[in-house]
Write a protein that holds these residues in place. Structure first.
Motif, PDB file in Angstrom:
ATOM      1  N   ARG A 126       0.576  -1.479  -0.017  1.00  0.00           N
ATOM      2  CA  ARG A 126      -0.099  -0.089   0.116  1.00  0.00           C
ATOM      3  C   ARG A 126       0.852   1.256   0.187  1.00  0.00           C
ATOM      4  O   ARG A 126       1.904   1.197   0.561  1.00  0.00           O
ATOM      5  CB  ARG A 126      -0.811   0.251   1.181  1.00  0.00           C
ATOM      6  N   GLN A 127       0.090   2.235  -0.430  1.00  0.00           N
ATOM      7  CA  GLN A 127       1.014   3.442  -0.608  1.00  0.00           C
ATOM      8  C   GLN A 127       0.652   4.330   0.983  1.00  0.00           C
ATOM      9  O   GLN A 127      -0.562   4.119   1.590  1.00  0.00           O
ATOM     10  CB  GLN A 127       0.508   4.632  -1.357  1.00  0.00           C
ATOM     11  N   ILE A 128       1.526   4.648   1.649  1.00  0.00           N
ATOM     12  CA  ILE A 128       1.488   5.510   2.895  1.00  0.00           C
ATOM     13  C   ILE A 128       1.712   7.036   2.785  1.00  0.00           C
ATOM     14  O   ILE A 128       2.534   7.341   2.150  1.00  0.00           O
ATOM     15  CB  ILE A 128       2.841   4.752   3.912  1.00  0.00           C
ATOM     16  N   TYR A 129       0.825   7.629   3.402  1.00  0.00           N
ATOM     17  CA  TYR A 129       1.017   9.172   3.246  1.00  0.00           C
ATOM     18  C   TYR A 129       1.354   9.320   4.795  1.00  0.00           C
ATOM     19  O   TYR A 129       0.713   9.295   5.568  1.00  0.00           O
ATOM     20  CB  TYR A 129      -0.425   9.764   2.862  1.00  0.00           C
ATOM     21  N   VAL A 130       2.550  10.428   4.784  1.00  0.00           N
ATOM     22  CA  VAL A 130       2.536  10.970   6.223  1.00  0.00           C
ATOM     23  C   VAL A 130       2.284  12.241   6.092  1.00  0.00           C
ATOM     24  O   VAL A 130       3.038  13.387   5.216  1.00  0.00           O
ATOM     25  CB  VAL A 130       4.159  10.614   6.382  1.00  0.00           C
TER      26      VAL A 130
ATOM     27  N   GLY B  61       4.847  -6.344   3.255  1.00  0.00           N
ATOM     28  CA  GLY B  61       4.038  -5.192   4.336  1.00  0.00           C
ATOM     29  C   GLY B  61       4.972  -4.367   5.105  1.00  0.00           C
ATOM     30  O   GLY B  61       4.427  -3.568   5.597  1.00  0.00           O
ATOM     31  N   ASP B  62       6.263  -4.552   4.911  1.00  0.00           N
ATOM     32  CA  ASP B  62       7.257  -3.774   5.476  1.00  0.00           C
ATOM     33  C   ASP B  62       7.682  -2.226   4.808  1.00  0.00           C
ATOM     34  O   ASP B  62       7.315  -2.344   3.744  1.00  0.00           O
ATOM     35  CB  ASP B  62       8.604  -4.211   5.291  1.00  0.00           C
ATOM     36  N   PHE B  63       7.632  -1.228   5.710  1.00  0.00           N
ATOM     37  CA  PHE B  63       7.976  -0.015   5.073  1.00  0.00           C
ATOM     38  C   PHE B  63       9.237   0.613   6.108  1.00  0.00           C
ATOM     39  O   PHE B  63       8.974   0.340   7.352  1.00  0.00           O
ATOM     40  CB  PHE B  63       6.771   0.760   4.983  1.00  0.00           C
TER      41      PHE B  63
ATOM     42  N   LYS C 140      -3.238   4.585   1.721  1.00  0.00           N
ATOM     43  CA  LYS C 140      -4.201   4.962   0.737  1.00  0.00           C
ATOM     44  C   LYS C 140      -5.117   3.645   0.193  1.00  0.00           C
ATOM     45  O   LYS C 140      -4.497   2.609   0.125  1.00  0.00           O
ATOM     46  CB  LYS C 140      -3.330   5.392  -0.735  1.00  0.00           C
ATOM     47  N   GLU C 141      -6.405   3.890   0.256  1.00  0.00           N
ATOM     48  CA  GLU C 141      -7.236   2.774  -0.095  1.00  0.00           C
ATOM     49  C   GLU C 141      -8.049   3.384  -1.405  1.00  0.00           C
ATOM     50  O   GLU C 141      -8.132   4.574  -1.519  1.00  0.00           O
ATOM     51  CB  GLU C 141      -8.287   2.560   0.876  1.00  0.00           C
TER      52      GLU C 141
END
Length: 154
Positions: free
Chosen positions: A62-66, A99-101, A115-116
């Motif tokens: 998934r995209q991660i938004y900070v 699933g790691d970031f 982001k979904e």
């Protein structure tokens, strides 16, 4: 001449391996956040027929938004999804297939969203209605676990 050619053929793969960057250079962050994203869905209620594997979740990309720390008052939402965030976007990243970031960040307080399809998702809040708050301290990596569970019931 054959010996030089033979030595070159033997040395080339070794040099290639030595010069290859590591599989995930992001793992070497010195300050920021790291963690995992898992997908949970279905019946996760306790009981004799409960599925332990389902409760652990499945790692997802998934995209991660900070964002700089965001309060609910600074957003618009539809159901479980934030459709508008009026805060300052600091960085975007993406999780691996496992699933790691790993996200390098300056010292500060942040809100983390995933982001979904229907918008940005976050399911944790503090006592002041700040969304999925995370603190990054100097020379520290904060570990978090993001769970996407809007299709699960407990």
């Amino acid at each position: 001449m054959k010996r030089i050619y033979f030595a070159f053929i033997i040395a080339l793969p070794i040099v290639g391996c030595v010069n290859q960057p590591s599989q995930n250079p992001q793992k070497k962050i010195k300050q920021g956040i790291k963690g995992t994203i898992t997908w949970l869905e279905g019946n996760l209620m306790p009981g004799p027929d409960s599925n332990i594997k389902a409760k652990e979740g499945k790692p997802v990309v998934r995209q991660i938004y900070v964002y700089k720390l965001v309060n609910v008052k600074e957003t618009e939402s539809e159901g479980s999804f934030f459709t508008k965030v009026k805060g300052n976007l600091v960085k975007k990243s993406q999780s691996t297939e496992a699933g790691d970031f790993y996200i390098q960040l300056p010292v500060g307080e942040y809100s983390i969203f995933v982001k979904e399809e229907k918008g940005l998702y976050a399911n944790l809040f503090d006592g002041n209605s700040n969304i999925n708050p995370v603190v990054v301290n100097k020379n520290k990596v904060t570990e978090i676990a993001l769970k996407i569970d809007y299709k699960a019931f407990y």
